[in-house]
Design an enzyme around this catalytic site. Structure first.
Site, PDB file in Angstrom:
ATOM      1  N   GLY A   1       5.754   8.712  -1.409  1.00 51.99           N
ATOM      2  CA  GLY A   1       5.060   9.976  -1.132  1.00 51.99           C
ATOM      3  C   GLY A   1       3.740   9.810  -0.405  1.00 51.99           C
ATOM      4  O   GLY A   1       3.051  10.796  -0.130  1.00 51.99           O
TER       5      GLY A   1
ATOM      6  N   LEU B   1       0.847  -1.194   0.000  1.00 54.77           N
ATOM      7  CA  LEU B   1       0.000   0.000   0.000  1.00 54.77           C
ATOM      8  C   LEU B   1       0.885   1.248   0.000  1.00 54.77           C
ATOM      9  O   LEU B   1       0.722   2.157  -0.802  1.00 54.77           O
ATOM     10  CB  LEU B   1      -0.915  -0.016   1.238  1.00 54.77           C
ATOM     11  CG  LEU B   1      -1.784   1.215   1.495  1.00 54.77           C
ATOM     12  CD1 LEU B   1      -2.829   1.386   0.395  1.00 54.77           C
ATOM     13  CD2 LEU B   1      -2.507   1.109   2.847  1.00 54.77           C
TER      14      LEU B   1
ATOM     15  N   ILE C   1      16.056  -1.024  33.839  1.00 53.61           N
ATOM     16  CA  ILE C   1      16.267  -1.993  34.924  1.00 53.61           C
ATOM     17  C   ILE C   1      17.598  -2.736  34.728  1.00 53.61           C
ATOM     18  O   ILE C   1      18.260  -3.108  35.691  1.00 53.61           O
ATOM     19  CB  ILE C   1      15.060  -2.969  35.008  1.00 53.61           C
ATOM     20  CG1 ILE C   1      13.844  -2.214  35.564  1.00 53.61           C
ATOM     21  CG2 ILE C   1      15.385  -4.208  35.850  1.00 53.61           C
ATOM     22  CD1 ILE C   1      12.526  -2.971  35.491  1.00 53.61           C
TER      23      ILE C   1
ATOM     24  N   GLY D   1       2.151   7.661   2.835  1.00 53.32           N
ATOM     25  CA  GLY D   1       2.180   6.689   3.933  1.00 53.32           C
ATOM     26  C   GLY D   1       0.867   6.775   4.683  1.00 53.32           C
ATOM     27  O   GLY D   1      -0.089   6.069   4.367  1.00 53.32           O
TER      28      GLY D   1
ATOM     29  N   GLU E   1       1.212  -0.017   9.904  1.00 51.22           N
ATOM     30  CA  GLU E   1      -0.243  -0.174   9.785  1.00 51.22           C
ATOM     31  C   GLU E   1      -1.009   0.984  10.436  1.00 51.22           C
ATOM     32  O   GLU E   1      -2.042   0.790  11.081  1.00 51.22           O
ATOM     33  CB  GLU E   1      -0.699  -1.538  10.321  1.00 51.22           C
ATOM     34  CG  GLU E   1      -0.085  -2.653   9.495  1.00 51.22           C
ATOM     35  CD  GLU E   1      -0.758  -3.990   9.660  1.00 51.22           C
ATOM     36  OE1 GLU E   1      -1.964  -4.033   9.879  1.00 51.22           O
ATOM     37  OE2 GLU E   1      -0.032  -4.988   9.565  1.00 51.22           O
TER      38      GLU E   1
ATOM     39  N   GLY F   1      -5.431  -6.374  10.489  1.00 44.75           N
ATOM     40  CA  GLY F   1      -3.971  -6.196  10.566  1.00 44.75           C
ATOM     41  C   GLY F   1      -3.551  -5.486  11.842  1.00 44.75           C
ATOM     42  O   GLY F   1      -2.516  -5.815  12.440  1.00 44.75           O
ATOM     43  N   ARG F   2      -4.350  -4.526  12.273  1.00 44.95           N
ATOM     44  CA  ARG F   2      -3.974  -3.762  13.481  1.00 44.95           C
ATOM     45  C   ARG F   2      -4.025  -4.639  14.723  1.00 44.95           C
ATOM     46  O   ARG F   2      -3.285  -4.413  15.680  1.00 44.95           O
ATOM     47  CB  ARG F   2      -4.861  -2.521  13.594  1.00 44.95           C
ATOM     48  CG  ARG F   2      -4.427  -1.484  12.586  1.00 44.95           C
ATOM     49  CD  ARG F   2      -5.330  -0.307  12.419  1.00 44.95           C
ATOM     50  NE  ARG F   2      -4.743   0.552  11.379  1.00 44.95           N
ATOM     51  CZ  ARG F   2      -5.382   1.494  10.719  1.00 44.95           C
ATOM     52  NH1 ARG F   2      -6.652   1.734  10.976  1.00 44.95           N
ATOM     53  NH2 ARG F   2      -4.768   2.213   9.806  1.00 44.95           N
TER      54      ARG F   2
END
Ligand SMILES: Cc1cc2nc3c(=O)[nH]c(=O)nc-3n(C[C@H](O)[C@H](O)[C@H](O)COP(=O)(O)OP(=O)(O)OC[C@H]3O[C@@H](n4cnc5c(N)ncnc54)[C@H](O)[C@@H]3O)c2cc1C
Length: 387
Positions: free
Chosen positions: A135, A131, A343, A137, A369, A248-249
């Protein structure tokens, strides 16, 4: 090792078995190679083949298409256990299952499902999903790649960027503009098979984290594909892509959960082992409070992710819940991995301990995504709509 309290979501015996099986596989086949693959940016071909044999490249697809016939809850458990050891494996599996294969499953017709999903779900083929462009996203609707109908073929021209599995995929789902006048309703999805004339992978990215996964540019130069490689109807590719991202998320939330759980395990182990001022550092309240916050945030993230996965399995729309799970899990996971390094003190900064790798790998989860900012836009839009 840390465990979420699963009572609220009472996993089935089969789900507990799946979790144990994937955990054992990750310990045996992945753990010994993690740093070697990371340092060399080496794609783990053998492990991917074995994941296919285990059914993990077809988790959410039906048995008649060679899938494992499981649901999103199982899928989350599998990605979490793989990513707990190596997030690179988690993202390879996620891009293959819930992006590429699922787009063909959702958008394709029976013939297309038989032709491609059966090969992808069995693990015979690896898939990618294209996808993003240089230029466009976050503004995915601003894609420049075009597909023009010429007789019985479509001709694709343009570039995709940051595509997971891009170099090695046997087929890629590509989003391209078929009618610029119509905006996002003029974007269509196509399957492009490896070896098609005019299609090649370009630059392989040298990354901060998830270095064993492949992230590549895809180049289309007068790439001619048969008309039957159009998925679904012309102009519906972008709408399907948004539906694909709802699933997908959830997988990126699972990736974040896994990396964060790995970090919490490492922090608990180190806090008990490391002595300063003649005490184990886990006896200091400052360290205990960090561990308490890490464990609490992780369980909250797990519950949000399981809610979205359960809803998906029930066939409900999860745009809001998937974005909430992805946003919270990825941001909580970044905090958890940061505290894991803290830690470990100086040892958190060197490569003999796993903390620094969790810290590098986890950052992708707030970006891929849909960035955290985009998730907040989606959540706000959904809640402002009301029920
Ligand atoms: C390792 C990796 C793997 C990936 N895998 C894939 C893949 O398999 N397939 C695929 O298609 N893509 C993939 N991507 C691309 C990824 O989805 C995009 O990088 C992401 O969507 C962000 O797009 P961008 O990088 O162009 O950032 P931009 O969209 O340029 O964003 C830059 C900054 O601006 C912010 N921003 C943008 N728009 C808004 C707005 N409207 N309001 C507020 N803030 C805004 C963003 O949140 C971000 O902070 C991958 C990326 C990486 C790094």
């Amino acid at each position: 090792m840390s465990e979420p309290t699963t009572h609220a979501y009472a996993l089935t015996e089969e789900q507990e078995d799946l979790r144990r099986e994937v955990r054992a596989f990750a310990q045996r086949e992945i753990l010994p190679n993690v740093m070697k693959w990371d340092e060399a940016s080496e794609f783990p071909h053998d492990v991917v083949k074995k994941l296919g044999e285990m059914g993990l490249l077809g988790v959410i697809f039906p048995p008649e298409l060679n899938g494992a016939g499981l649901g999103y809850v199982d899928y989350v458990l599998a990605i979490e256990e793989l990513s707990r050891v190596d997030g690179s494996i988690g993202i390879i599996v996620a891009a293959h299952n819930s992006l590429c294969t699922n787009h063909i499953m959702l958008g394709g017709n029976d013939e297309q499902r038989k032709r491609w999903v059966s090969k992808l779900a069995s693990g015979e083929w690896l898939g990618a999903w294209g996808l993003t462009e240089p230029g466009s996203g976050s503004d995915a609707g601003g894609a420049r790649t075009t597909a023009v109908k010429r007789g019985d073929t479509w001709v694709i021209n343009g570039n995709k960027t940051f595509i997971t599995n891009g170099t090695y995929a046997d087929c890629t789902v590509v989003l391209a503009v078929t009618d610029r006048e119509k905006g996002t309703k003029g974007i269509s999805a196509f399957v492009v098979e490896k070896g098609t004339k005019g299609f090649r992978s370009g630059k392989k990215e040298n990354k901060l984290g998830l270095r064993a996964s492949d992230t590549s540019e895809l180049i289309f130069e007068d790439c001619e594909i048969p008309a039957e490689n159009l998925l679904g109807k012309e102009g519906e590719g972008f709408i399907d892509a948004m539906r694909v991202l709802d699933g997908g998320r959830i997988s990126i939330a699972a990736l974040a959960l896994g990396i964060a759980r790995g970090a919490l395990d490492a922090a608990l182990k180190y806090a008990k082992e490391r002595k300063q001022f003649n005490k184990s550092i886990s006896e200091f309240q400052a360290i205990q409070f960090k561990l308490a916050d890490m464990a609490t945030e992780l369980d909250a993230a797990w519950l949000l992710t399981m809610r979205a996965a359960n809803m998906k399995d029930a066939g409900l729309k999860t745009t809001l819940e998937s974005s909430m799970a992805k946003l919270y899990s990825s941001e909580a996971a970044c905090r958890i991995c940061d505290e894991c390094v803290q830690i470990h003190g100086g040892y958190g900064f060197i490569k003999d301990y796993p903390a620094e790798k969790f810290y590098r790998d986890v950052k992708l989860c707030t970006i891929g995504e849909g960035t955290s900012e985009i998730q907040r836009i989606v959540i706000a839009r959904e809640i402002l709509k009301g029920k």
